[in-house]
Design a protein around this motif. Structure first.
Motif, PDB file in Angstrom:
ATOM      1  N   LEU A 168      -3.948   2.826   8.634  1.00  0.00           N
ATOM      2  CA  LEU A 168      -3.721   4.505   8.060  1.00  0.00           C
ATOM      3  C   LEU A 168      -2.252   5.077   8.200  1.00  0.00           C
ATOM      4  O   LEU A 168      -2.009   5.522   6.948  1.00  0.00           O
ATOM      5  CB  LEU A 168      -5.113   5.528   7.860  1.00  0.00           C
ATOM      6  N   GLU A 169      -2.399   5.261   9.496  1.00  0.00           N
ATOM      7  CA  GLU A 169      -0.404   5.648   9.717  1.00  0.00           C
ATOM      8  C   GLU A 169       0.448   4.811   9.382  1.00  0.00           C
ATOM      9  O   GLU A 169       1.251   5.363   8.883  1.00  0.00           O
ATOM     10  CB  GLU A 169      -1.167   5.603  11.278  1.00  0.00           C
ATOM     11  N   LEU A 170       0.109   3.650   9.569  1.00  0.00           N
ATOM     12  CA  LEU A 170       0.563   2.725   9.225  1.00  0.00           C
ATOM     13  C   LEU A 170       1.070   2.790   7.828  1.00  0.00           C
ATOM     14  O   LEU A 170       2.813   2.469   7.738  1.00  0.00           O
ATOM     15  CB  LEU A 170       0.612   1.297   9.479  1.00  0.00           C
ATOM     16  N   VAL A 171       0.576   3.412   6.798  1.00  0.00           N
ATOM     17  CA  VAL A 171       1.339   3.256   5.647  1.00  0.00           C
ATOM     18  C   VAL A 171       0.865   4.536   5.339  1.00  0.00           C
ATOM     19  O   VAL A 171       2.439   4.791   4.411  1.00  0.00           O
ATOM     20  CB  VAL A 171      -0.665   3.062   4.432  1.00  0.00           C
ATOM     21  N   MET A 172      -0.070   5.608   5.961  1.00  0.00           N
ATOM     22  CA  MET A 172       0.715   7.214   5.260  1.00  0.00           C
ATOM     23  C   MET A 172       1.786   7.507   5.831  1.00  0.00           C
ATOM     24  O   MET A 172       2.409   8.935   5.282  1.00  0.00           O
ATOM     25  CB  MET A 172      -0.665   8.149   5.650  1.00  0.00           C
ATOM     26  N   SER A 195       0.805  -1.082  -0.094  1.00  0.00           N
ATOM     27  CA  SER A 195      -0.158  -0.266   0.079  1.00  0.00           C
ATOM     28  C   SER A 195       0.636   1.429  -0.527  1.00  0.00           C
ATOM     29  O   SER A 195       0.263   2.223  -0.116  1.00  0.00           O
ATOM     30  CB  SER A 195      -0.581   0.085   1.498  1.00  0.00           C
ATOM     31  N   VAL A 196       1.792   1.114   0.740  1.00  0.00           N
ATOM     32  CA  VAL A 196       2.657   2.631   0.686  1.00  0.00           C
ATOM     33  C   VAL A 196       2.965   2.788  -0.701  1.00  0.00           C
ATOM     34  O   VAL A 196       3.291   3.703  -1.002  1.00  0.00           O
ATOM     35  CB  VAL A 196       3.802   1.959   1.872  1.00  0.00           C
ATOM     36  N   GLY A 197       3.949   1.715  -1.231  1.00  0.00           N
ATOM     37  CA  GLY A 197       4.378   1.619  -2.297  1.00  0.00           C
ATOM     38  C   GLY A 197       3.037   2.299  -4.210  1.00  0.00           C
ATOM     39  O   GLY A 197       3.653   2.982  -4.734  1.00  0.00           O
ATOM     40  N   LEU A 198       2.687   1.661  -3.644  1.00  0.00           N
ATOM     41  CA  LEU A 198       0.732   2.290  -4.277  1.00  0.00           C
ATOM     42  C   LEU A 198       0.025   3.956  -3.844  1.00  0.00           C
ATOM     43  O   LEU A 198      -0.127   4.585  -5.111  1.00  0.00           O
ATOM     44  CB  LEU A 198      -0.390   1.680  -4.246  1.00  0.00           C
ATOM     45  N   GLU A 199       0.478   3.678  -2.374  1.00  0.00           N
ATOM     46  CA  GLU A 199       0.608   5.032  -2.109  1.00  0.00           C
ATOM     47  C   GLU A 199       1.283   6.415  -2.137  1.00  0.00           C
ATOM     48  O   GLU A 199       0.479   7.975  -3.235  1.00  0.00           O
ATOM     49  CB  GLU A 199      -0.186   5.412  -0.823  1.00  0.00           C
ATOM     50  N   LEU A 200       2.065   5.948  -2.580  1.00  0.00           N
ATOM     51  CA  LEU A 200       3.485   7.033  -3.254  1.00  0.00           C
ATOM     52  C   LEU A 200       2.856   7.004  -5.141  1.00  0.00           C
ATOM     53  O   LEU A 200       3.545   8.107  -4.863  1.00  0.00           O
ATOM     54  CB  LEU A 200       4.512   6.450  -2.752  1.00  0.00           C
ATOM     55  N   ALA A 201       3.304   5.817  -5.229  1.00  0.00           N
ATOM     56  CA  ALA A 201       3.131   6.004  -6.702  1.00  0.00           C
ATOM     57  C   ALA A 201       1.329   7.029  -6.997  1.00  0.00           C
ATOM     58  O   ALA A 201       1.551   7.999  -8.292  1.00  0.00           O
ATOM     59  CB  ALA A 201       2.857   4.896  -7.520  1.00  0.00           C
ATOM     60  N   TYR A 202       0.624   6.967  -6.527  1.00  0.00           N
ATOM     61  CA  TYR A 202      -0.894   7.533  -6.291  1.00  0.00           C
ATOM     62  C   TYR A 202      -0.396   8.791  -6.194  1.00  0.00           C
ATOM     63  O   TYR A 202      -1.051  10.009  -7.105  1.00  0.00           O
ATOM     64  CB  TYR A 202      -1.734   7.332  -5.505  1.00  0.00           C
ATOM     65  N   LEU A 203      -0.154   9.736  -4.737  1.00  0.00           N
ATOM     66  CA  LEU A 203       0.156  11.058  -4.860  1.00  0.00           C
ATOM     67  C   LEU A 203       1.303  11.564  -5.591  1.00  0.00           C
ATOM     68  O   LEU A 203       0.920  12.809  -6.362  1.00  0.00           O
ATOM     69  CB  LEU A 203       1.137  11.442  -3.344  1.00  0.00           C
ATOM     70  N   VAL A 204       2.816  11.167  -6.241  1.00  0.00           N
ATOM     71  CA  VAL A 204       3.216  11.207  -7.367  1.00  0.00           C
ATOM     72  C   VAL A 204       2.583  12.226  -8.625  1.00  0.00           C
ATOM     73  O   VAL A 204       2.760  12.722  -8.895  1.00  0.00           O
ATOM     74  CB  VAL A 204       4.623  10.618  -7.357  1.00  0.00           C
TER      75      VAL A 204
END
Length: 273
Positions: A170-174, A65-74
């Motif tokens: 959520l905190e663990l990922v964000m 999820s961290v990888g996907l969230e990072l790609a999403y935000l970029v």
């Protein structure tokens, strides 16, 4: 779809549209997105610690999820820097539930009520009309890339909730996502650019990021991923209205017809549950 899940998903849609509008409105959307995420992570850390309920099995889901969230935000911040909110947001949010539905049924063997399937399709048709006939090829391409990330983390996070409660997860990922994003932004744009975005609208956007996703995770804990993703897409109507009123973007009649279809699709999903 249970009514409590429906209410949570709709609340997530409102908050999500607001923080996206604030990010799109920023002079430096790419920098503002990272600063906002860091502010949100810091604000929600005490709540996450007080409600901590995370088991070891969550680790692979959190990493993915961290990888996907990072790609999403970029991708999202880049899109807002290069294209209008009224193009990027509907494409990204409208395509995501179709991807989630396809993966859920074809790859994961999920079974959905016929009404939910119809509702997802009607919502999809509605958001396509809300998108209109924009010619921004770059914005559309970036929006589709964002949609793929949304679908990916929706499915991953839905599975992760078997091992963690929503806010701690959520905190663990964000939090790691914020650290990685800020490190990249500081290297590319410099610390002064980051400091310049520490202001009230960015802070509100950061709180909105966490509040919207916390609401969405709570909804995912109560209902299947595809209907939750579809209901959240009502945010495209809200975001389109914000684009018209706040950002002064031109919104045609066809987009408002699409808004009616989105509402009809949400009703179909709720009745099917």
């Amino acid at each position: 779809m249970p009514l409590d899940a429906l209410a949570l998903a709709l609340a997530a849609a409102v908050v999500h549209a607001l923080w996206n509008m604030l990010t799109a409105r920023a002079d430096e959307s790419q920098v503002a997105a990272g600063v906002a995420l860091a502010i949100g992570a810091a604000a929600f850390a005490p709540v996450a610690l007080l409600t901590w309920d995370v088991r070891a099995g969550v680790a692979p889901y959190a990493v993915a999820s961290v990888g996907l969230e990072l790609a999403y935000l970029v991708l999202l911040a880049t899109a807002y820097q290069r294209a209008p909110l009224s193009v990027v947001y509907p494409v990204a949010r409208g395509t995501a539930p179709v991807i989630v539905l396809a993966v859920s049924v074809l790859a994961l063997g999920a079974s959905l009520p016929a009404g939910s399937v119809v509702g997802v399709l009607v919502v999809g048709a509605g958001v396509l009309l809300v998108r209109g006939t924009a010619r921004g090829g770059r914005g559309t391409a970036l929006g589709l890339s964002v949609a793929a990330c949304i679908a990916g983390y929706t499915l991953v996070d839905h599975a992760a909730l078997d091992y963690a409660s929503p806010i701690p997860y959520l905190e663990l990922v964000m939090a790691p996502t914020a650290v990685l994003y800020l490190a990249g932004a500081a290297a590319l744009r410099g610390r002064r650019a980051l400091a310049a975005e520490i202001r009230p609208p960015t802070a509100f956007a950061g709180l909105g990021m966490f509040a919207a996703y916390a609401l969405a995770l709570a909804a995912l804990a109560r209902a299947p991923a595809a209907p939750v993703a579809a209901v959240r897409e009502s945010s495209v109507v809200i975001a389109t209205a914000l684009a018209a009123v706040v950002l002064r973007e031109h919104i045609g009649r066809r987009r408002w017809v699409g808004a009616v279809l989105v509402v009809a699709g949400i009703a179909a999903i709720a009745l099917a549950g």
